[in-house]
Design an enzyme around this catalytic site. Structure first.
Site, PDB file in Angstrom:
ATOM      1  N   GLY A   1      -6.166  86.013  26.907  1.00  0.00           N
ATOM      2  CA  GLY A   1      -5.088  85.041  26.968  1.00  0.00           C
ATOM      3  C   GLY A   1      -3.721  85.663  27.169  1.00  0.00           C
ATOM      4  O   GLY A   1      -2.721  84.958  27.196  1.00  0.00           O
ATOM      5  N   CYS A   2      -3.680  86.970  27.311  1.00  0.00           N
ATOM      6  CA  CYS A   2      -2.417  87.664  27.554  1.00  0.00           C
ATOM      7  C   CYS A   2      -2.344  88.059  29.023  1.00  0.00           C
ATOM      8  O   CYS A   2      -3.337  88.472  29.604  1.00  0.00           O
ATOM      9  CB  CYS A   2      -2.307  88.921  26.691  1.00  0.00           C
ATOM     10  N   ALA A   3      -1.154  87.924  29.606  1.00  0.00           N
ATOM     11  CA  ALA A   3      -0.970  88.337  30.997  1.00  0.00           C
ATOM     12  C   ALA A   3      -1.134  89.846  31.127  1.00  0.00           C
ATOM     13  O   ALA A   3      -1.668  90.341  32.111  1.00  0.00           O
ATOM     14  CB  ALA A   3       0.406  87.904  31.499  1.00  0.00           C
TER      15      ALA A   3
END
Length: 140
Positions: free
Chosen positions: A49-51
């Site tokens: 869920g992190c870029a």
């Protein structure tokens, strides 16, 4: 409820008028963190869920609600590494029961992060907070 280390960050942010100065301070916090060993940069510790790529390695001492929470973390992006450092300051040293009672949105809002992070970065912070909360919940 936040740790004393987080309160120190909040106090520093009060003195930094410009967001660019705050941004630089977050990056400096990340640079000051010890690097996470390559052995812990694995799918099991990676935060989805992190870029950017983010890894959180829990280090919980004890069991049950009185267990003391800590973690080590790393990111391949400077600002995100700094955000990991901010979350470390927010949660490190708390009991797992206290970790679950922290209102991360409100605490991080005190720093103004909610106003200055991109939507992708904000989603990443939420994903990191959820991972931290999940570790604490599993310890209970």
């Amino acid at each position: 409820m936040a740790s004393a280390a987080f309160e120190d960050i909040a106090e520093t942010f009060e003195f930094l008028d410009d967001w660019e100065d705050r941004y630089r301070h977050v990056i400096e916090l990340g640079r000051a963190m010890p690097e996470l060993e390559d052995a812990f940069r694995v799918p099991a510790t990676k935060v989805d869920g992190c870029a950017s790529q983010v890894w959180l390695m829990p280090d919980v001492l004890g069991t049950g609600p009185k267990a003391v929470f800590d973690f080590r973390g790393e990111s391949d992006a400077m600002i995100v590494r700094g955000l990991v450092a901010v979350l470390h300051a927010l949660y490190s040293g708390l009991t797992v029961a206290d970790v679950l009672s922290v209102d991360a949105t409100a605490e991080l809002g005190r720093l103004g992060l909610d106003e200055h992070l991109s939507a992708q970065r904000s989603n990443g912070v939420r994903a990191m907070v959820e991972r931290i909360r999940g570790i604490a919940q599993a310890t209970l």
